[in-house]
Design a protein around this motif. Structure first.
Motif, PDB file in Angstrom:
ATOM      1  N   ALA B  31       0.842  -1.200   0.000  1.00 41.57           N
ATOM      2  CA  ALA B  31       0.000   0.000   0.000  1.00 41.57           C
ATOM      3  C   ALA B  31       0.875   1.247   0.000  1.00 41.57           C
ATOM      4  O   ALA B  31       1.852   1.332   0.743  1.00 41.57           O
ATOM      5  CB  ALA B  31      -0.924   0.014   1.219  1.00 41.57           C
ATOM      6  N   LEU B  32       0.511   2.209  -0.843  1.00 40.71           N
ATOM      7  CA  LEU B  32       1.272   3.455  -0.944  1.00 40.71           C
ATOM      8  C   LEU B  32       0.304   4.615  -1.031  1.00 40.71           C
ATOM      9  O   LEU B  32      -0.686   4.559  -1.767  1.00 40.71           O
ATOM     10  CB  LEU B  32       2.189   3.415  -2.169  1.00 40.71           C
ATOM     11  N   PHE B  49      -2.540   3.673  -3.620  1.00 45.00           N
ATOM     12  CA  PHE B  49      -2.286   2.490  -4.425  1.00 45.00           C
ATOM     13  C   PHE B  49      -2.285   1.265  -3.516  1.00 45.00           C
ATOM     14  O   PHE B  49      -1.697   1.273  -2.444  1.00 45.00           O
ATOM     15  CB  PHE B  49      -0.911   2.573  -5.105  1.00 45.00           C
ATOM     16  N   GLN B  50      -2.921   0.214  -3.977  1.00 45.18           N
ATOM     17  CA  GLN B  50      -2.905  -1.045  -3.235  1.00 45.18           C
ATOM     18  C   GLN B  50      -2.688  -2.189  -4.227  1.00 45.18           C
ATOM     19  O   GLN B  50      -3.574  -2.524  -4.991  1.00 45.18           O
ATOM     20  CB  GLN B  50      -4.217  -1.239  -2.476  1.00 45.18           C
ATOM     21  N   ALA B  54      -6.939  -0.962  -8.957  1.00 42.48           N
ATOM     22  CA  ALA B  54      -6.996   0.389  -9.500  1.00 42.48           C
ATOM     23  C   ALA B  54      -6.788   1.389  -8.368  1.00 42.48           C
ATOM     24  O   ALA B  54      -7.354   1.242  -7.280  1.00 42.48           O
ATOM     25  CB  ALA B  54      -8.351   0.623 -10.163  1.00 42.48           C
ATOM     26  N   PRO B  55      -5.967   2.415  -8.565  1.00 39.17           N
ATOM     27  CA  PRO B  55      -5.708   3.364  -7.485  1.00 39.17           C
ATOM     28  C   PRO B  55      -6.947   4.189  -7.143  1.00 39.17           C
ATOM     29  O   PRO B  55      -7.804   4.435  -7.986  1.00 39.17           O
ATOM     30  CB  PRO B  55      -4.603   4.254  -8.069  1.00 39.17           C
ATOM     31  N   SER B  66      -1.352  13.870 -11.277  1.00 37.18           N
ATOM     32  CA  SER B  66      -1.464  12.462 -11.626  1.00 37.18           C
ATOM     33  C   SER B  66      -0.374  11.707 -10.895  1.00 37.18           C
ATOM     34  O   SER B  66       0.622  12.290 -10.446  1.00 37.18           O
ATOM     35  CB  SER B  66      -1.339  12.263 -13.140  1.00 37.18           C
ATOM     36  N   ALA B  67      -0.579  10.422 -10.764  1.00 40.59           N
ATOM     37  CA  ALA B  67       0.430   9.598 -10.102  1.00 40.59           C
ATOM     38  C   ALA B  67       0.397   8.218 -10.704  1.00 40.59           C
ATOM     39  O   ALA B  67      -0.645   7.758 -11.175  1.00 40.59           O
ATOM     40  CB  ALA B  67       0.189   9.530  -8.592  1.00 40.59           C
ATOM     41  N   GLU B  68       1.542   7.583 -10.680  1.00 43.17           N
ATOM     42  CA  GLU B  68       1.611   6.207 -11.114  1.00 43.17           C
ATOM     43  C   GLU B  68       2.560   5.448 -10.197  1.00 43.17           C
ATOM     44  O   GLU B  68       3.393   6.029  -9.513  1.00 43.17           O
ATOM     45  CB  GLU B  68       2.047   6.102 -12.571  1.00 43.17           C
ATOM     46  N   ARG B  69       2.366   4.154 -10.243  1.00 44.65           N
ATOM     47  CA  ARG B  69       3.217   3.292  -9.434  1.00 44.65           C
ATOM     48  C   ARG B  69       3.640   2.135 -10.310  1.00 44.65           C
ATOM     49  O   ARG B  69       2.809   1.325 -10.722  1.00 44.65           O
ATOM     50  CB  ARG B  69       2.471   2.769  -8.207  1.00 44.65           C
TER      51      ARG B  69
END
Lengths: 110, 115
Positions: B31-32, B49-50, B54-55, B66-69
């Protein structure tokens, strides 16, 4: 609407004093309440409380939860200048998004 | 790593520029979270995010954010066309999904100043 309210917003004490910080909450499907200490940037974890009436203790810090009255207190005894920080309370409800209070800013003067 | 690592620690940019903030969570934490903390304000949730789910983007304040992991590890928060009101400390936190609770470990944050 879920909310967490901390009081007081700020206080200043002298070294050696005992302080009590308050956190009240209204959160759907309460799961846990957490206390964090924020000195500069990164909040650091202090306690997690899930059950009423069970005191958590770490050195001079202790905390307890009352799920009936929907609040928690954080006690600091024999305060030191190193205790100066913002103390944050957060509550976890149904999802994994914590609801955060605004914090209590504690100043401890020598 | 031993803790949550964020970079840069400080970023000063001009209004209208894009910025990228990076977070490297604790190894094994699935998890973030990204939070924003403005002066005198509480922690404002941005995105979660988990694992491969889907975030949860419900906290992003506008479509400039926006963010991505990638690969379930490192995350990047991007702010396009920065505005002065974006100035804040951006905190990243991670946790073990199986902890059954929400004990987050925070990074030291990235302080963004938009001139």
């Amino acid at each position: 609407e879920d909310k967490v309210v901390q009081s007081p917003l700020s206080l200043v004490v002298h070294e050696g004093d005992t302080v009590t910080l308050n956190c009240s909450y209204e959160v759907t499907n309460f799961r846990s309440l957490l206390w964090y200490k924020q000195e500069k940037k990164a909040p650091t974890f202090l306690f997690m409380l899930t059950s009423s009436g069970i005191e958590k203790k770490s050195g001079r810090l202790s905390s307890i939860l009352d799920k009936k009255e929907l609040f928690s207190i954080l006690n600091i005894t024999a305060t030191q200048t190193g205790d100066s920080a913002v103390y944050l309370c957060a509550v976890a409800g149904n999802n994994r998004k914590l609801i955060w209070g605004l914090g209590t800013s504690l100043g401890v003067n020598p | 790593g031993a803790g949550v690592s964020q970079s840069p620690s400080n970023k000063v940019t001009e209004k209208g520029k894009d910025v990228e903030l990076r977070c490297d969570p604790i190894s094994g934490h699935t998890a973030l979270y990204w939070y924003r903390q403005s002066l005198g304000q509480g922690l404002e949730f941005l995105i979660y995010f988990q694992g491969n789910s889907a975030p949860d983007k419900s906290g992003l304040p506008s479509d400039r954010f926006s963010a991505e992991r990638t690969g379930g590890s490192v995350s990047t928060l991007t702010i396009q066309r920065t505005q002065q009101e974006d100035s804040a400390v951006y905190l990243c936190a991670s946790s073990l999904a199986t902890s059954g609770a929400n004990v987050l470990t925070f990074g030291a944050g990235s302080r963004l100043t938009v001139l």
